[in-house]
Design an enzyme around this catalytic site. Sequence first.
Site, PDB file in Angstrom:
ATOM      1  N   GLU A   1      -0.942  -5.603   2.945  1.00 20.91           N
ATOM      2  CA  GLU A   1      -1.116  -4.724   4.105  1.00 20.91           C
ATOM      3  C   GLU A   1      -0.788  -5.435   5.404  1.00 20.91           C
ATOM      4  OE1 GLU A   1      -4.576  -1.617   2.715  1.00 20.91           O
ATOM      5  OE2 GLU A   1      -5.136  -3.329   3.939  1.00 20.91           O
TER       6      GLU A   1
ATOM      7  N   SER B   1      -5.421   5.807  -0.609  1.00 20.80           N
ATOM      8  CA  SER B   1      -5.281   4.359  -0.709  1.00 20.80           C
ATOM      9  C   SER B   1      -6.519   3.746  -1.374  1.00 20.80           C
ATOM     10  CB  SER B   1      -5.102   3.800   0.690  1.00 20.80           C
ATOM     11  OG  SER B   1      -4.922   2.427   0.601  1.00 20.80           O
ATOM     12  N   SER B   2      -6.271   2.869  -2.345  1.00 26.95           N
ATOM     13  CA  SER B   2      -7.405   2.192  -2.999  1.00 26.95           C
ATOM     14  C   SER B   2      -7.954   1.184  -2.007  1.00 26.95           C
ATOM     15  CB  SER B   2      -6.939   1.456  -4.247  1.00 26.95           C
ATOM     16  OG  SER B   2      -6.088   2.256  -5.005  1.00 26.95           O
TER      17      SER B   2
ATOM     18  N   ASN C   1      -1.180   5.582   3.176  1.00 25.91           N
ATOM     19  CA  ASN C   1      -1.340   6.245   1.873  1.00 25.91           C
ATOM     20  C   ASN C   1      -2.531   7.196   1.959  1.00 25.91           C
ATOM     21  OD1 ASN C   1      -1.712   6.942  -0.764  1.00 25.91           O
ATOM     22  ND2 ASN C   1      -1.812   4.852  -1.551  1.00 25.91           N
TER      23      ASN C   1
ATOM     24  N   GLY D   1      -2.656  -3.094  -2.247  1.00 29.49           N
ATOM     25  CA  GLY D   1      -1.351  -3.695  -1.962  1.00 29.49           C
ATOM     26  C   GLY D   1      -1.355  -4.516  -0.676  1.00 29.49           C
TER      27      GLY D   1
ATOM     28  N   SER E   1       0.828  -1.194   0.000  1.00 34.13           N
ATOM     29  CA  SER E   1       0.000   0.000   0.000  1.00 34.13           C
ATOM     30  C   SER E   1       0.869   1.253   0.000  1.00 34.13           C
ATOM     31  CB  SER E   1      -0.902  -0.026   1.228  1.00 34.13           C
ATOM     32  OG  SER E   1      -1.670   1.131   1.242  1.00 34.13           O
ATOM     33  N   GLY E   2       0.613   2.157  -0.925  1.00 40.20           N
ATOM     34  CA  GLY E   2       1.369   3.403  -0.988  1.00 40.20           C
ATOM     35  C   GLY E   2       2.604   3.310  -1.868  1.00 40.20           C
TER      36      GLY E   2
ATOM     37  N   THR F   1      -1.558   2.633  -8.108  1.00 39.42           N
ATOM     38  CA  THR F   1      -2.629   3.346  -8.793  1.00 39.42           C
ATOM     39  C   THR F   1      -2.046   4.404  -9.725  1.00 39.42           C
ATOM     40  OG1 THR F   1      -4.023   2.941  -6.909  1.00 39.42           O
ATOM     41  CG2 THR F   1      -4.751   4.646  -8.416  1.00 39.42           C
TER      42      THR F   1
HETATM   43  N1  LIG Z   1       5.134   8.421 -10.081  1.00 38.22           N
HETATM   44  C1  LIG Z   1       4.801   9.161  -9.032  1.00 38.22           C
HETATM   45  N2  LIG Z   1       5.132  10.470  -8.985  1.00 38.22           N
HETATM   46  C2  LIG Z   1       4.795  11.221  -7.933  1.00 38.22           C
HETATM   47  N3  LIG Z   1       4.149  10.771  -6.856  1.00 38.22           N
HETATM   48  C3  LIG Z   1       3.789   9.484  -6.822  1.00 38.22           C
HETATM   49  C4  LIG Z   1       4.088   8.605  -7.908  1.00 38.22           C
HETATM   50  N4  LIG Z   1       3.613   7.395  -7.594  1.00 38.22           N
HETATM   51  C5  LIG Z   1       3.037   7.513  -6.373  1.00 38.22           C
HETATM   52  N5  LIG Z   1       3.131   8.753  -5.914  1.00 38.22           N
HETATM   53  C6  LIG Z   1       2.629   9.272  -4.619  1.00 38.22           C
HETATM   54  O1  LIG Z   1       2.367   8.194  -3.762  1.00 38.22           O
HETATM   55  C7  LIG Z   1       1.021   8.169  -3.355  1.00 38.22           C
HETATM   56  C8  LIG Z   1       0.507   6.751  -3.238  1.00 38.22           C
HETATM   57  O2  LIG Z   1       0.470   6.144  -4.503  1.00 38.22           O
HETATM   58  P1  LIG Z   1      -0.685   5.154  -4.937  1.00 38.22           P
HETATM   59  O3  LIG Z   1      -1.970   5.666  -4.489  1.00 38.22           O
HETATM   60  O4  LIG Z   1      -0.477   4.884  -6.355  1.00 38.22           O
HETATM   61  O5  LIG Z   1      -0.332   3.901  -4.081  1.00 38.22           O
HETATM   62  P2  LIG Z   1      -0.957   2.450  -4.196  1.00 38.22           P
HETATM   63  O6  LIG Z   1       0.165   1.526  -4.448  1.00 38.22           O
HETATM   64  O7  LIG Z   1      -2.045   2.450  -5.172  1.00 38.22           O
HETATM   65  O8  LIG Z   1      -1.496   2.207  -2.744  1.00 38.22           O
HETATM   66  P3  LIG Z   1      -2.788   1.405  -2.260  1.00 38.22           P
HETATM   67  O9  LIG Z   1      -2.473  -0.015  -2.332  1.00 38.22           O
HETATM   68  O10 LIG Z   1      -2.973   1.892  -0.888  1.00 38.22           O
HETATM   69  O11 LIG Z   1      -3.860   1.824  -3.155  1.00 38.22           O
HETATM   70  C9  LIG Z   1       0.294   8.981  -4.386  1.00 38.22           C
HETATM   71  O12 LIG Z   1      -0.841   9.580  -3.840  1.00 38.22           O
HETATM   72  C10 LIG Z   1       1.337  10.012  -4.795  1.00 38.22           C
HETATM   73  O13 LIG Z   1       1.324  11.082  -3.884  1.00 38.22           O
HETATM   74 MG   LIG Z   2      -4.027   2.288  -5.132  1.00 38.33          MG
END
Ligand SMILES: Nc1ncnc2c1ncn2[C@@H]1O[C@H](COP(=O)(O)OP(=O)(O)OP(=O)(O)O)[C@@H](O)[C@H]1O
Ligand SMILES: [Mg+2]
Length: 1081
Positions: A392, A163-164, A160, A390, A110-111, A115
Amino acid sequence: MSKMEVKTSLLDNMIGVGDMVLLEPLSEETFIENLHKRFEHNEIYTYIGSVVISMNPYKSLPIFTADKVEEYRNRNFYELSPHIYALADEAYRSLRDQDKDQCILITGESGAGKTEASKLVMSYVAAVCGKGQEVNKVKEQLLQSNPVLEAFGNAKTVRNDNSSRFGKYMDIEFDFKGDPLGGVISNYLLEKSRVVKQPRGERNFHIFYQLLSGASEDTLKKLKLDRDFSKYNYLSLDSASVNGLDDAANFRTVRNAMQIVGFMEDEVQSVLELVAAVLKLGNIEFKPESRVNGFDESRVKDKNDLKEMCELLGIEQSVLERAFSFRTVEAKMEKVSTTLNVAQAYYARDALAKNIYSRMFSWLVTRINESIKAQTKSRKKVMGVLDIYGFEIFEDNSFEQFIINYCNEKLQQIFIELTLREEQEEYVREGIEWTNIEYFNNAIICDLIENNQNGILAMLDEECLRPGTVTDETFLDKLNTVCAEHQHFESRLSKNSKFLTDHSLPHNCFRIQHYAGKVLYRVEGFVDKNNDLLYRDLSQAMYKANHSLMKLLFPEGNPAKVNLKRPPTAGFQFRASVGTLMKNLLTKNPNYIRCIKPNDKKAAQVFTDSLVCHQVRYLGLMENVRVRRAGYAFRQPYEPCLERYKMLCKQTWPHWKGPAREGVEVLLKDLEVPEDEFSYGRSKIFIRNPRTLFFLEEKRRQCLEDLATLIQKIYRGWKCRTHFLLLKKSQVVVAAWFRRYAQQRKYQKIKSSSIVVQSFIRGWKARKILRELKYQKRCKEAVTTIAAYWHGTQVRREYRKFFRANAGKKIYEFTIQRIMQKYFLGLKNTMPSMSPIDKSWPARPYLFLEGTHQELRKIFHLWRCKKYRSQFTEEKKAIYEEKLEASEIFKDKKALYPSSVGQPFKGDYLEINKNPKYQKLNSVVDEKVLLADVVNKINRANGKGASRIFLLTKKNFVLADQKTGQVKASVPLPDLSSVSVSTQNDGFFALKLKEGTPSAAKGDFLLSSDRLIEIITKLHRTGAASADREPISVDISDEFLVQFKQDKVCVKFIQAGPKNGNSVTCKRKNNRLLEVSVPSP
Ligand SMILES: Nc1ncnc2c1ncn2[C@@H]1O[C@H](COP(=O)(O)OP(=O)(O)OP(=O)(O)O)[C@@H](O)[C@H]1O
Ligand SMILES: [Mg+2]
């Protein structure tokens, strides 16, 4: 080779190494060091062969611009520095050009940036695929589905801020050209417990905060909401606003996105109403009320929120209130109603809120799918993008984490299946020498969870379905017996005594050693969450709601479809959908993005070695590199390989007759590729290094250029030759035709010139003769003229004495006299008749007589009018005066008028003095009767007519019964104010009485007579005749008001359609309108 290296800029200016396969020496430390070094220089992407490792930068980098998209477009995967765009490009091209369905698997905790990565892939594909109005609309809809789903399905967690909280798999569908056609989204298990309760430091789903901060006052009022978060029990307050998140702006983005995706305004409204309803539901509280039987029964404490929620959704308040106090259990045709205590009521409330929200979320996905569905049935190519929650590990892990982590196990399984195992197995299959790489296969953990006989999910289902008391503890007991021996399962009370003294393991928990680490799960809530129970009374109450979306979400509440069977458990459903997903992924060509989180603080530039090391380990990245390194970067069956590169060697070009393998051997030998760069498998050639492949590709490109030049050369030569021959042939034909034409022209010219010369000569000769002859003729004429003049002079000289000087004037006067005489005599004979209306007058013979002629005509007319008038008696004069007056009143105003012109005004049509029948009536009237006739009196109630005698004297008018002669009304004329008639061809007329006079008490008269013109004229005349009152006014209009006793009724005249026949009909429409339809003339 040198040229090839120029192009391989993956290797140019590299920070660390761009592909871990090239890392030297390879160890965990160097691996992480490499990642660290690249991360510090903002190189967040690194390859392991074709797998992309992505580090979350936690800051925006300038590497996602449109220029970057162009840079990576149509470039070889290894050509530029590692980027997610390179992977997206590779996947897209292989989908478009090689017709292979693709899937992009994005994993990480997660994070870690899954996404964001999925959005980058989608935006890249959208940028490079086809353009056009329709295609752009599809793209826009696909991209805009993200903000909608994120608003409803994402939340701030401690890991996050966005977070999705659901899993998402999106299939993007393309046509054969690679243009997007549409998409299908599948969603997996929304973490709905968040709706009613959030762990410390976390928030509920974004949409709640967005709605309260972003909606207009008006919308909030409609939804009966208050902007203040603190008013709602379901919203956690300790992190209501999140840094860097503008809820209000996001709300506008979401509304806009919903509109683009194709949501109707009323659908958006319905969704917001449900969101509001959930908030209201959270505020409903219960209090106990003691019952006679000693049990407590729950009652709603403050009914205001309940009332507002019911109003929002159109639910009858009493129905919902009852559903919070009682529960009906149905079994085998029997219905038993039991009371709910306060705890049960709260449980029911929360279950309802969770169900409303999660069903609404699924509905949103279905609705989006409806919009983005591909419109064609033709075959589609598919690119799947998987972004699932992701892995957790929280302090307190429950059923949701268990499910999420199970899903991640399955994905890891796919990764292992396809990259590690497949790769090794292929080498074995192909007979290539291979040293086995040890790797951890997590199939055993998947089995622990999903095995049908003794898997944890199966145990949970069994526990939920079994009769008797079922609690989370009995479930744990069961696990303790069944799974005790499993090496990845740990529990304090399991048969496996080694955990008996493990104090890190509380009694009500079990622990699983996941591929990504150990996770401690508290069993509390497992049974409930798996059962996902919603009392039927509540679903029935929801079904009864006067809210179409709500009804749709609770179909089981339909009393007509009562289903006593248990719905499948949450675990079962999830396992089934994950199974389908895995099957689906296995049919596609996988592309991996492995996301890594550099630190736990969501901070840029911070790289926590231990955290990254942990992720590198559980993601199996080292094994991945080792397999890649030991193996070969590229492999291809011999036939396509030979087909592709056969032009590089004289022996194999253009055709190789022998087996393909030998052809490839000859080819590689000829190209002097070093022996250790490739191996020959049974059916494939294995190339160790991408560089060798690029070398081959580059050679092929050059060779293709040469071949293309050769083909072009031959083709151009052939084309020029045939063109030349054609030109030559044409030239001969054209020349022949031209010569013929030129000769023809020349001949014509000579011919015509000779004719011209000839004609000139002939003309000249002829003119010469003509001149001669003309001269002779003129001479003759001159002689005659001279002779005539001479004779004239002689004669005038002889007779001059016989003429008087002013003979001309006399002749003129005589002529005029003669003309006038003839004119008058002629006029006498052609005189018109004596009738004054005869307009004829003879035509004038001479223009100079015009004035006289008109004057005579006028005089004649005046004279004959005088003659005509002098014959009139006094009576006849009066009649004509009346006719004149009628014309003044009605001419060109009423359509009935022309028909009355020819009829004489007789006045007394009934001969009232002579007819004995009217003796009685005659005695009542003492004046001279000016008019007596039978008229129709219109009944005020129904518009029907009754015959009446109408008498008019100088002083009054009388209405009497036709049969008996009995007087019905006698009205003095001064009481009459005006008469109203229509413009049309009808006989209706209203006699309006002056207000306040005694006669007015009974109201105005509405009568009808064929002799309307005569009656009204006479009425008007009598009025005009008496000096003491003003004449009665006549209003001509198709709509007038008549006073009927108290009411004023409007009489309206309309043109009747042809079907109504030729009679005038009168109908009372309502108490204000009497409609007379008059047939059109
Ligand atoms: N390529 C990137 N450039 C800038 N910031 C990023 C990038 N990728 C991720 N982030 C930052 O990290 C945060 C978390 O990313 P994201 O929501 O994609 O995580 P995730 O893997 O989908 O987590 P979860 O499993 O909780 O959904 C985003 O809100 C953003 O602020
Ligand atoms: Mg996500």
